[in-house]
Design an enzyme around this catalytic site. Structure first.
Site, short mmCIF file in Angstrom:
data_model
loop_
_atom_site.label_atom_id
_atom_site.label_comp_id
_atom_site.label_asym_id
_atom_site.label_seq_id
_atom_site.Cartn_x
_atom_site.Cartn_y
_atom_site.Cartn_z
N ASP A 1 0.87 -1.16 0.00
CA ASP A 1 0.00 0.00 0.00
C ASP A 1 0.92 1.24 0.00
O ASP A 1 2.11 1.12 0.32
CB ASP A 1 -0.86 -0.05 1.27
N LEU A 2 0.40 2.37 -0.37
CA LEU A 2 1.26 3.58 -0.44
C LEU A 2 1.09 4.48 0.79
O LEU A 2 1.96 4.53 1.67
CB LEU A 2 0.94 4.37 -1.72
N ASP A 3 -0.07 5.16 0.85
CA ASP A 3 -0.30 6.14 1.92
C ASP A 3 -0.32 5.44 3.28
O ASP A 3 -1.15 4.56 3.51
CB ASP A 3 -1.64 6.85 1.70
N THR B 1 1.68 10.17 4.03
CA THR B 1 0.69 11.06 3.41
C THR B 1 -0.72 10.88 3.98
O THR B 1 -1.59 11.70 3.68
CB THR B 1 0.63 10.81 1.89
N LYS C 1 -9.07 5.81 5.69
CA LYS C 1 -7.80 5.25 5.19
C LYS C 1 -8.07 4.15 4.18
O LYS C 1 -8.88 3.25 4.44
CB LYS C 1 -6.99 4.64 6.33
N SER D 1 -2.45 0.67 -4.36
CA SER D 1 -2.91 1.88 -3.66
C SER D 1 -4.22 2.36 -4.27
O SER D 1 -4.36 2.40 -5.48
CB SER D 1 -1.86 2.99 -3.80
N ALA D 2 -5.14 2.76 -3.39
CA ALA D 2 -6.42 3.29 -3.86
C ALA D 2 -6.26 4.67 -4.49
O ALA D 2 -7.17 5.17 -5.16
CB ALA D 2 -7.39 3.39 -2.68
N LYS E 1 -11.10 -0.76 -2.00
CA LYS E 1 -10.88 -1.63 -0.85
C LYS E 1 -12.05 -1.41 0.11
O LYS E 1 -12.49 -0.27 0.23
CB LYS E 1 -9.57 -1.25 -0.13
N GLU F 1 -0.10 -3.28 4.64
CA GLU F 1 -1.28 -2.40 4.65
C GLU F 1 -1.45 -1.69 5.99
O GLU F 1 -1.26 -2.32 7.04
CB GLU F 1 -2.54 -3.23 4.43
N ASP F 2 -1.84 -0.42 5.96
CA ASP F 2 -2.11 0.29 7.22
C ASP F 2 -3.60 0.46 7.49
O ASP F 2 -3.97 0.95 8.55
CB ASP F 2 -1.46 1.69 7.20
P1 B16 Z 1 -6.78 9.92 -3.89
P2 B16 Z 1 -3.66 4.01 -0.10
C1 B16 Z 1 -5.58 5.84 -0.24
O1 B16 Z 1 -4.28 5.45 -0.51
C2 B16 Z 1 -5.66 6.66 1.03
O2 B16 Z 1 -5.33 5.86 2.17
C3 B16 Z 1 -7.08 7.14 1.22
O3 B16 Z 1 -7.17 7.94 2.38
C4 B16 Z 1 -7.50 7.94 -0.02
O4 B16 Z 1 -8.87 8.31 0.09
C5 B16 Z 1 -7.33 7.07 -1.26
O5 B16 Z 1 -5.97 6.63 -1.35
C6 B16 Z 1 -7.67 7.81 -2.53
O6 B16 Z 1 -6.68 8.77 -2.76
O7 B16 Z 1 -7.80 10.90 -3.40
O8 B16 Z 1 -5.37 10.46 -3.90
O9 B16 Z 1 -7.17 9.25 -5.16
O10 B16 Z 1 -3.61 4.01 1.39
O11 B16 Z 1 -4.57 2.94 -0.70
O12 B16 Z 1 -2.30 4.06 -0.73
MG MG Z 2 -2.85 3.21 3.23
#
Ligand code: B16
Ligand code: MG
Length: 231
Positions: free
Chosen positions: A17-19, A25, A53, A122-123, A153, A177-178
């Site tokens: 996962d990224l964020d 972030t 998240k 990552s989402a 997710k 994953e966090d």
């Molecule tokens: P964006 P991850 C997710 O990234 C974030 O955890 C989540 O808070 C955010 O809503 C989602 O990406 C969408 O991000 O608005 O930049 O498209 O944790 O899956 O890496």
């Molecule tokens: Mg995350």
């Protein structure tokens, strides 16, 4: 047919996962949502942070507005989602390698040196520029992000796509994953999951580490000496 590795066997691929796992972030996403809430006349409590998240931007908007008992028209929702993204992008525009979370760079270097393929799941629709600005894009054999998948997710789609992109079975991959939603999705996909964060929150992960610097890499990938290397 490729056979599935058991839960205790070494994994053959890593899915990150990224964020909140590789890059610091998650707090910027939440700060942007808090501003959006304030602009709609309510304050967003810290207890909402966990539920936004890992979920898609639209799903996070729905969660935020529900917590303020606000109903938006489709047009207002599109405007609020776009405004949230502008606020988020403003805070990450000067991101560099200093935003990498503890152990992230060392983990990617280690996996690369061992020839273990790595995918991103990552989402976020902002994943690619963030990988670029933090200098880690080159480590990924596959990037599955919010521009590629259609279901958020905890749907397992993103993890199934990541494993397939690595040419591995889900059961041969370990996911880092966090988010509660991400852990659920990875488990439904059939991957092994290491939760990154608070063990009292990430109760469905196979194991939990405070950060990537605390992961038992030897246990996950079967190299006895890797733990020493990463510290
Ligand atoms: P964006 P991850 C997710 O990234 C974030 O955890 C989540 O808070 C955010 O809503 C989602 O990406 C969408 O991000 O608005 O930049 O498209 O944790 O899956 O890496
Ligand atoms: Mg995350």
């Amino acid at each position: 047919m490729v056979s599935m590795v058991g839960r205790r066997d070494p994994a053959l691929g890593a899915v990150f996962d990224l964020d909140g796992v590789l890059v610091d972030t998650a707090r910027f996403h939440f700060a942007a949502w808090q501003k959006i809430a304030a602009e709609h006349g309510f304050s967003l409590g810290d207890e909402v942070a966990e539920s936004v998240k890992g979920v898609s931007r639209d799903e996070a908007l729905a969660i935020v507005m529900r917590s303020g008992s606000i109903r938006l028209s489709a047009e207002e929702a599109a405007r609020a989602a776009s405004r949230k993204n502008d606020l988020y992008l403003e805070t990450v525009k000067d991101l560099n390698e200093n935003a990498l979370l503890p152990g992230a760079a060392a983990a990617l270097r280690l996996l690369h040196s061992r020839g273990i393929p790595v995918a991103l799941a990552s989402a976020s629709k902002n994943a690619r520029p963030i990988l670029q600005s933090t200098g880690i894009a080159g480590y990924f054999s596959a990037i599955i992000d919010g521009t590629v998948v259609s279901r958020a997710k905890p749907d397992p789609e993103i993890f199934l796509a990541a494993a397939a992109a690595l040419d591995l079975e889900p059961g041969e991959c370990v996911v880092f994953e966090d988010a509660v939603a991400g852990i659920e999705g990875a488990r439904i996909a059939g991957c092994r999951v290491v939760g990154i964060g608070d063990a009292t929150v990430l109760v469905d992960a196979d194991s939990v580490a405070e950060s990537l610097a605390d992961v038992d890499w030897g246990a996950e990938f079967g190299h006895a000496d890797v733990v020493k290397e990463i510290r």
